[in-house]
Design a protein around this motif. Sequence first.
Motif, PDB file in Angstrom:
ATOM      1  N   LEU A   1       0.880  -1.163  -0.256  1.00 19.69           N
ATOM      2  CA  LEU A   1       0.291  -0.485  -0.164  1.00 19.69           C
ATOM      3  C   LEU A   1       0.668   1.564  -0.599  1.00 19.69           C
ATOM      4  CD1 LEU A   1      -2.807  -1.014   2.239  1.00 19.69           C
ATOM      5  CD2 LEU A   1      -3.211  -0.653  -0.077  1.00 19.69           C
ATOM      6  N   ALA A   2       2.084   1.899   0.475  1.00 19.24           N
ATOM      7  CA  ALA A   2       2.962   2.340   0.837  1.00 19.24           C
ATOM      8  C   ALA A   2       3.715   2.709  -0.550  1.00 19.24           C
ATOM      9  CB  ALA A   2       4.062   2.086   2.082  1.00 19.24           C
ATOM     10  N   SER A   3       4.239   1.279  -0.733  1.00 16.03           N
ATOM     11  CA  SER A   3       4.964   2.179  -1.891  1.00 16.03           C
ATOM     12  C   SER A   3       5.583   0.913  -3.040  1.00 16.03           C
ATOM     13  CB  SER A   3       6.757   2.455  -1.746  1.00 16.03           C
ATOM     14  OG  SER A   3       7.217   1.596  -0.336  1.00 16.03           O
ATOM     15  N   PRO A   4       4.153   0.048  -3.415  1.00 15.83           N
ATOM     16  CA  PRO A   4       4.603  -1.164  -4.468  1.00 15.83           C
ATOM     17  C   PRO A   4       5.302  -0.729  -5.213  1.00 15.83           C
ATOM     18  CG  PRO A   4       2.882   0.072  -4.612  1.00 15.83           C
ATOM     19  CD  PRO A   4       3.334   0.469  -3.623  1.00 15.83           C
ATOM     20  N   ASP A   5       6.070  -2.532  -5.788  1.00 18.53           N
ATOM     21  CA  ASP A   5       7.101  -2.476  -6.855  1.00 18.53           C
ATOM     22  C   ASP A   5       5.942  -2.395  -8.426  1.00 18.53           C
ATOM     23  OD1 ASP A   5       8.669  -2.805  -5.343  1.00 18.53           O
ATOM     24  OD2 ASP A   5       8.857  -4.665  -5.727  1.00 18.53           O
ATOM     25  N   GLN A   6       4.748  -2.609  -8.307  1.00 17.54           N
ATOM     26  CA  GLN A   6       3.860  -2.355  -9.484  1.00 17.54           C
ATOM     27  C   GLN A   6       2.275  -1.582  -8.250  1.00 17.54           C
ATOM     28  OE1 GLN A   6       3.758  -5.505 -11.843  1.00 17.54           O
ATOM     29  NE2 GLN A   6       6.044  -5.747 -11.872  1.00 17.54           N
ATOM     30  N   GLU A   7       1.663  -0.773  -9.754  1.00  9.48           N
ATOM     31  CA  GLU A   7       0.787  -0.534  -9.237  1.00  9.48           C
ATOM     32  C   GLU A   7      -0.126  -1.763  -8.559  1.00  9.48           C
ATOM     33  OE1 GLU A   7      -2.346   1.953  -7.290  1.00  9.48           O
ATOM     34  OE2 GLU A   7      -0.785   2.237  -7.460  1.00  9.48           O
ATOM     35  N   SER A   8      -0.002  -2.747  -9.129  1.00 11.47           N
ATOM     36  CA  SER A   8      -1.091  -4.175  -9.427  1.00 11.47           C
ATOM     37  C   SER A   8      -1.451  -4.750  -8.536  1.00 11.47           C
ATOM     38  CB  SER A   8      -1.065  -5.018 -10.480  1.00 11.47           C
ATOM     39  OG  SER A   8       0.587  -5.199 -10.662  1.00 11.47           O
ATOM     40  N   GLU A   9      -0.297  -4.674  -7.869  1.00 14.23           N
ATOM     41  CA  GLU A   9      -0.033  -5.222  -6.172  1.00 14.23           C
ATOM     42  C   GLU A   9      -0.730  -3.795  -4.851  1.00 14.23           C
ATOM     43  OE1 GLU A   9       4.459  -4.247  -5.475  1.00 14.23           O
ATOM     44  OE2 GLU A   9       4.881  -5.968  -5.960  1.00 14.23           O
TER      45      GLU A   9
END
Length: 149
Positions: free
Chosen positions: A56-64
């Motif tokens: 939620l804070a800093s995903p590697d990809q927005e899909s996460e």
Amino acid sequence: MTKVFHFDTPHEPYQCDAAVLWCFDHRFELGFRKFLKHIRVVHIDPIKVAGGAKCLASPDQESERQFVLQQIRTSMRLHGTRRVILKLHSDCGAYGGLAAFDGDTRREAEHHCAELRRAAANLRAAIPGLEIQAYFVDFEGVWAEELNA
């Protein structure tokens, strides 16, 4: 199919005390489950993904982030969830472990607390009205992060 284990469990649906977003690192599982019991959170919908609240804070990809938000919405719909507990932990591989902070546990904790605040803000923006609690777990205990509503 062959039955290999028997148990009895209630058939009725349950009201969820909290959806818990946490990492799948097993080192902290027992201690954090004891903590949840201590704060009277018994019926949980666990959402375990690498990095936990990092998604939620800093995903590697927005899909996460979208996946985790959908899991929370599903918990709300199926089990009446109104509270989400966010967890990050020390030496998390999704952040590069303690080595990414040059072994500085204080710097790591400060970073993860900022991440918890960012995760809570992103969750609050996506799903207003939830009660959100955030915790950082290290090898000595559980630390609450104060969230500004």
